[in-house]
Design an enzyme around this catalytic site. Structure first.
Site, PDB file in Angstrom:
ATOM      1  CG  ASP A  69      10.120 -34.134  -7.166  1.00 26.23           C
ATOM      2  OD1 ASP A  69       9.967 -33.834  -5.953  1.00 26.23           O
ATOM      3  OD2 ASP A  69      10.505 -33.315  -8.000  1.00 26.23           O
ATOM      4  CG  ASN A  89      15.231 -27.069 -16.823  1.00 27.16           C
ATOM      5  OD1 ASN A  89      14.352 -27.002 -15.974  1.00 27.16           O
ATOM      6  ND2 ASN A  89      15.947 -28.159 -17.022  1.00 27.16           N
ATOM      7  CG  HIS A 112      12.714 -28.894 -13.644  1.00 25.07           C
ATOM      8  ND1 HIS A 112      14.087 -28.816 -13.687  1.00 25.07           N
ATOM      9  CD2 HIS A 112      12.396 -28.867 -12.334  1.00 25.07           C
ATOM     10  CE1 HIS A 112      14.563 -28.748 -12.467  1.00 25.07           C
ATOM     11  NE2 HIS A 112      13.562 -28.770 -11.616  1.00 25.07           N
ATOM     12  CD  GLU A 165      15.162 -31.998 -15.665  1.00 25.41           C
ATOM     13  OE1 GLU A 165      14.835 -30.821 -15.953  1.00 25.41           O
ATOM     14  OE2 GLU A 165      16.146 -32.278 -14.975  1.00 25.41           O
TER      15      GLU A 165
END
Ligand code: GLP
Length: 249
Positions: free
Chosen positions: A69, A138, A140, A145
């Site tokens: 990314d 979380n 990801h 996400e």
């Protein structure tokens, strides 16, 4: 599913174990395509790889890399960009051909263009042999996400508030933290022949537990790894604490 969990004593041990797996991949296949990751967790593994190269045990000259990314809007010269991170943590210190290192183009404003160009790159290098992953608090992976659906290919994401806050520590002010990023999608990641996920610290314990033992759901993006047939997780005691508490390993 074949998921192997290696327990590491601490961050140093995790880094060494992860680097050994990446080194083995390069030794087995000198022209391997490595899917690489950023974040603080893989830094120690990269240090070990640089050490291996300096000792003459590792040769990166035929390796290709594709990163997960990049922040949208940041140039490779920006010290918070993931291109800059990769250069300073790994590429500048080994004999990899920089032209064979790929990161999504954060400066491409046209998201569709940036994403389809990156999907084409992944395809043109013949897919990924070993994909390294960190994990967000979380759940990801890359910048996939928690969401209502899994996204297949490279796409542009609006970062969640918790991710923006977690990343803020690297920026001078909250305003400077990018709110969007380009990230490989689940299909790109799951297409890798082998996946190596690294996790360190208690902050990752719940995400790790939910990813491995919870339901497969886009609300915990890493849970999709349960469907991959070759996943190795290297995590330290703190990251594995919840799994151990529940008696799973
Ligand atoms: C960012 C990256 C992820 C990384 C995550 C966790 O969101 N895009 O690839 O896994 O941060 O980072 P850290 O390892 O610093 O906890």
């Amino acid at each position: 599913m074949t998921m192997t969990i290696y327990e590491a004593r601490d961050y140093q041990d995790m880094s060494k174990k992860a680097a050994n797996i990446i080194a083995a991949q390069i030794i087995m296949k000198p022209d391997a395509v490595l899917g690489l990751a950023t974040g603080s967790t893989p830094v120690g593994a990269y240090e070990n790889l640089v050490e291996g190269y300096k000792k003459g045990d590792l040769d990166f000259s035929k390796v290709t890399s594709v990163n997960l990314d990049e922040y949208k809007g940041l140039s490779g010269d920006n010290d918070q960009s993931y291109r800059y991170f990769m250069n300073t943590n790994l590429f500048d210190h080994v004999n990899i051909n920089k032209e064979r290192t790929f990161v999504p183009n954060g400066l491409e404003e046209d998201s569709q263009k940036a994403c389809s160009a990156y999907n084409e790159i992944i395809e043109s290098v013949g897919g990924i042999d070993l994909q390294l992953l960190g994990i967000g608090g979380n759940g990801h992976i890359g910048f996939n996400e928690p969401d209502e659906v899994f996204h297949a290919g490279t796409h542009c994401v609006d970062l969640t508030e918790s991710t923006i806050q977690a990343n803020a520590r690297f920026f001078a002010s909250m305003d400077e933290v990018p709110k969007q990023a380009y990230t490989m999608g689940i299909q790109n990641i799951m297409g890798a022949k082998k996946i190596l996920l690294v996790a360190s610290g208690e902050g990752k314990a719940k995400a790790l537990y939910d990813s491995i033992y919870g339901p497969i759901t886009p609300k915990v993006p890493a849970s999709v790894l349960q469907l991959h047939n070759d996943v190795v997780i290297v995590a330290d005691e703190a990251a594995l604490s919840l799994i151990k508490e529940k008696g799973e390993c």
